[in-house]
Scaffold this active site. Structure first.
Site, mmCIF file in Angstrom:
data_model
loop_
_atom_site.group_PDB
_atom_site.id
_atom_site.type_symbol
_atom_site.label_atom_id
_atom_site.label_comp_id
_atom_site.label_asym_id
_atom_site.label_seq_id
_atom_site.Cartn_x
_atom_site.Cartn_y
_atom_site.Cartn_z
ATOM 1 N N GLU A 44 -59.697 -82.199 -30.203
ATOM 2 C CA GLU A 44 -58.503 -82.739 -30.868
ATOM 3 C C GLU A 44 -57.888 -81.693 -31.803
ATOM 4 O O GLU A 44 -58.607 -80.942 -32.458
ATOM 5 C CB GLU A 44 -58.927 -83.973 -31.664
ATOM 6 C CG GLU A 44 -57.818 -84.665 -32.432
ATOM 7 C CD GLU A 44 -58.337 -85.845 -33.249
ATOM 8 O OE1 GLU A 44 -57.525 -86.710 -33.613
ATOM 9 O OE2 GLU A 44 -59.563 -85.907 -33.540
ATOM 10 N N LYS A 115 -51.284 -90.524 -30.179
ATOM 11 C CA LYS A 115 -52.418 -91.325 -30.641
ATOM 12 C C LYS A 115 -51.942 -92.641 -31.252
ATOM 13 O O LYS A 115 -51.103 -92.643 -32.161
ATOM 14 C CB LYS A 115 -53.229 -90.519 -31.656
ATOM 15 C CG LYS A 115 -54.540 -91.151 -32.104
ATOM 16 C CD LYS A 115 -55.284 -90.183 -33.021
ATOM 17 C CE LYS A 115 -56.633 -90.730 -33.453
ATOM 18 N NZ LYS A 115 -57.343 -89.772 -34.342
ATOM 19 N N CYS A 149 -60.189 -89.413 -30.291
ATOM 20 C CA CYS A 149 -61.157 -89.545 -31.380
ATOM 21 C C CYS A 149 -61.454 -90.989 -31.792
ATOM 22 O O CYS A 149 -62.235 -91.676 -31.132
ATOM 23 C CB CYS A 149 -60.688 -88.716 -32.572
ATOM 24 S SG CYS A 149 -62.033 -88.333 -33.737
#
Length: 263
Positions: A44, A115, A149
């Site tokens: 990431e 995200k 994540c």
């Protein structure tokens, strides 16, 4: 396509030092390519880390220099690179920032993903995305389900990507200490419950706020860990056989047995 050679590249990330991080990533990507890797995953925000104090200067658009360099590399080497960067979206009224997942495929941005589930301090700086959609590769008969994540904790994300046709689940992460056992459990769980191969790429090293345990993993559709890194920078190489997914799903028919009428 049944077999694809994948590489999970676990790097250290020097906070806000984009040139250094990109140079290191490219060096390791070329090593993976020399071993025949076709789909390559980086951690990431691999190019900057969470560079909040200099976010405007560290961020860029998908047409910016970082993705251009990597895109040229994928074209030259006929491969795919997956990761995330800090994206800046500029309008007349304001600047917005996103944690932008991307998939580069033989010189083209085949897909991006903002995200959708932001973790703690991210909420102060980033705007959440609003769509969860898998990414179809143009050079290979493969569909990638990309999550980022913290989203590992939300089984709904991986389930939606799987039901929408993802062949491989990919998680790019900066999962910090001391949550190593949690990471290992969640990575396997997302593979097991969806009966899907899972490439989970974490970073290593440290920044001023956290230190990272690495432990990047490649898990097959049955939930078996095929490759796992330690805490050092590493490259995991593995041949994923997507035909195994069908075998696993036919043996234990989890997805067919979903009760969508009651949940």
């Amino acid at each position: 396509m049944t077999k694809v050679r994948v590489a999970c590249i676990q790097t250290d990330i020097c906070l806000c030092h984009k040139e250094k991080n990109v140079k290191n990533a490219i060096y390791m990507v070329r090593q993976a390519i020399s071993e025949g890797a076709e789909v390559i995953v980086l951690p990431e925000v691999f190019s900057t880390g969470f560079c909040y104090d200099h976010i405007s200067g560290s961020s860029e658009s998908p047409e910016g220099p970082t993705l251009k360099i990597l895109s040229d590399l994928t074209k030259e080497s006929n491969c795919v690179i997956i990761s995330s960067i800090i994206e800046k979206e500029q309008s007349m009224e304001e600047e917005k920032y996103f944690n932008l997942g991307f998939c580069l495929d033989t010189g083209v941005v085949t897909g991006t993903y903002r995200k959708t589930h932001l973790f703690m301090r991210e909420k102060q700086y980033f705007t959440p995305g609003s769509m969860i959609v898998p990414i179809s590769l143009q050079s290979k008969d493969l569909v990638i389900g990309l999550q980022i994540c913290y989203e590992l904790r939300f089984p709904e994300v991986a389930r939606k990507l799987s039901l929408m046709g993802a062949d491989i689940l990919v998680t790019v992460a900066e999962f910090p200490k001391p949550r190593k056992e949690l990471w290992q459990t969640l990575v396997r769980a997302r593979a097991i419950e969806n009966q899907i191969p899972h490439i989970a790429c974490n970073r290593t090293g440290s920044d001023p706020d956290s230190s990272f345990f690495g432990s990047s993993m490649i898990v097959d559709a049955s939930g078996e860990v095929k490759k796992e890194a330690g805490e050092e920078e590493s490259i995991l190489i593995y041949d994923i056989d997507t035909a195994q997914t069908s075998d696993v799903r036919e043996t234990i028919t989890v997805l067919k047995d979903l009760r969508t009428d009651i949940y």
